[in-house]
Design an enzyme around this catalytic site. Structure first.
Site, mmCIF file in Angstrom:
data_model
loop_
_atom_site.group_PDB
_atom_site.id
_atom_site.type_symbol
_atom_site.label_atom_id
_atom_site.label_comp_id
_atom_site.label_asym_id
_atom_site.label_seq_id
_atom_site.Cartn_x
_atom_site.Cartn_y
_atom_site.Cartn_z
ATOM 1 C CB THR A 160 -0.899 0.057 1.254
ATOM 2 O OG1 THR A 160 -0.075 -0.116 2.412
ATOM 3 C CG2 THR A 160 -1.990 -0.996 1.222
ATOM 4 C CB ALA A 161 4.407 1.752 0.491
ATOM 5 N NE ARG A 162 3.960 7.329 -3.541
ATOM 6 C CZ ARG A 162 2.919 7.692 -2.784
ATOM 7 N NH1 ARG A 162 2.055 6.776 -2.365
ATOM 8 N NH2 ARG A 162 2.734 8.954 -2.462
ATOM 9 C CG ASP B 251 -4.098 1.025 -2.807
ATOM 10 O OD1 ASP B 251 -5.099 0.972 -3.559
ATOM 11 O OD2 ASP B 251 -3.788 2.037 -2.143
ATOM 12 C CD GLU C 119 -0.072 3.977 -8.439
ATOM 13 O OE1 GLU C 119 -0.489 5.088 -8.047
ATOM 14 O OE2 GLU C 119 0.290 3.087 -7.683
ATOM 15 C CG HIS D 285 -2.428 5.187 -5.139
ATOM 16 N ND1 HIS D 285 -1.144 5.406 -5.552
ATOM 17 C CD2 HIS D 285 -2.502 5.760 -3.906
ATOM 18 C CE1 HIS D 285 -0.477 6.082 -4.619
ATOM 19 N NE2 HIS D 285 -1.292 6.305 -3.612
ATOM 20 C CB ILE D 286 -8.563 3.709 -3.053
ATOM 21 C CG1 ILE D 286 -8.628 2.169 -2.993
ATOM 22 C CG2 ILE D 286 -8.964 4.228 -4.432
ATOM 23 C CD1 ILE D 286 -10.055 1.610 -3.126
ATOM 24 N N GLY D 287 -5.644 3.860 -0.783
ATOM 25 C CA GLY D 287 -5.324 3.624 0.635
ATOM 26 C C GLY D 287 -5.893 4.684 1.561
ATOM 27 C CB SER D 288 -5.267 8.186 2.007
ATOM 28 O OG SER D 288 -5.094 8.620 0.668
HETATM 29 C C1 DGY Z 1 -0.101 9.529 -0.011
HETATM 30 O O1 DGY Z 1 -0.579 10.354 0.770
HETATM 31 O O2 DGY Z 1 1.103 9.471 -0.236
HETATM 32 C C2 DGY Z 1 -1.054 8.611 -0.674
HETATM 33 O O3 DGY Z 1 -0.397 7.677 -1.462
HETATM 34 C C3 DGY Z 1 -2.065 9.376 -1.496
HETATM 35 O O4 DGY Z 1 -1.428 10.258 -2.325
#
Ligand code: DGY
Length: 323
Positions: free
Chosen positions: A241-243, A267, A272, A290-293
């Site tokens: 869920t990081a990068r 994620d 992307e 990429h919807i972690g937050s």
């Molecule tokens: C972050 O805050 O880095 C998340 O990946 C959303 O951009």
């Protein structure tokens, strides 16, 4: 209004939460990109002449080349993200532009999503959902869709910062044995029962489940490569869920095909938006865009945190999240 009283001019590059946009419109001379398309290099360069501040997301790329072409007006980039790998920090610093991010406020939302990915990958969520949804579910057997149990298993966390620790807290609810690698060992009140490893390699050897929570930097690019996948216990599950940059995606596919890992929950992707089309053929890769937050509570909190940083800066103080 005199120059002294003038509200700072702010460009918001994406459609942030309604509460964030209302507060920004109250306090700043704001232009909002309601089209919600990522800001291009040309738009960023033009904005540097027209705005005192920008609130971008990770979708806008402040490369050294772009920043070198900036005009002198822009004074602060108040990111609506915790990750800042889209910003060339030395280049921005050289131009005297302050950069902030939004730590803390998204840790729980991201940890929740990591848990969803871990459970979904371990328990055949992709194939299970599809077979019911498509009406193809026509039999049952004890041998049917047998997954990997999370409860009591060993969890390896790479990057025991705020998100890593929030994920560990949730994993304790599943009685997981928590191991971590971090650049430095955490104090006991932060590590709690988690076991420290002083190398990624040592951590991988015990990680039945592995979750990545470190930033993308030149040092962590392709952190999970072919050699490191091979160190995991057979049938391990990896969560990211990081990068996307942290995972060599060809090596991930190879590890899945060889059975070195049994599933992945992702994620984040090297490309992307879009992801990796080669992953689509694999039901044991559970993917999200990429919807972690992306919870309502966290979106408001991220927007407010970016605005708090701007308010401090234009109020003559050092922003709390200045990098
Ligand atoms: C972050 O805050 O880095 C998340 O990946 C959303 O951009």
């Amino acid at each position: 209004m005199s120059e002294v009283d003038r509200k700072p001019r702010l460009w918001i590059t994406r459609r942030l939460s309604d509460a964030t946009l209302e507060r920004a419109a109250r306090d700043y001379d704001v232009v909002i990109n309601y089209d919600d398309q990522p800001g291009t290099a040309d738009q960023l360069i033009a904005a540097s002449a027209d705005f005192d501040a920008i609130i971008p997301c990770h979708s806008e790329h402040f490369s050294a080349d772009v920043v070198a072409q900036f005009a002198d007006r822009l004074r602060i980039v108040a990111n609506h993200s915790v990750g800042v790998d889209h910003c060339d920090l030395p280049a921005l610093k050289k131009r005297g532009i302050v950069v902030t991010n939004t730590p803390d406020v998204l840790s729980d939302a991201t940890a929740e999503l990591a848990m969803l990915l871990m459970l979904g990958a371990a328990r055949n969520a992709v194939a299970g959902d599809r077979i019911v949804r498509t009406g193809a579910w026509d039999s049952w057997s004890p041998a049917f869709m047998v997954g990997k149990q999370v409860t009591g298993a060993r969890l390896g966390i790479i990057g025991m910062g705020r998100v890593g620790r929030a994920f560990a807290a949730k994993a304790r609810g599943f009685d997981m044995e928590i191991h971590y690698y971090n650049r430095s060992e955490l104090p006991a009140d932060q590590a709690k029962d988690a076991i420290y490893h002083d190398s990624v390699e040592s951590l991988l050897e015990v990680a039945d489940f592995l979750s990545l929570h470190c930033p993308a930097t030149p040092e962590t690019t392709n952190l999970m490569n072919q050699e490191r996948f091979a160190l995991l216990p057979p049938g391990a599950v990896i969560v990211n869920t990081a990068r996307g940059a942290l995972v060599d995606e060809a090596a991930l596919l190879d590890a899945l095909e060889k059975g070195q890992i049994s599933a992945a929950g992702l994620d984040c992707f090297q490309t992307e938006p879009g992801g990796n089309p080669a992953f689509s053929a694999h039901d044991n890769i559970f993917m999200l865009p990429h919807i972690g937050s992306a919870t309502r509570k966290t979106r408001d909190a991220m927007g407010f945190r970016a605005l708090d940083n701007l308010d401090a800066f234009f109020g003559g103080q050092t922003p709390g999240d200045q990098l």
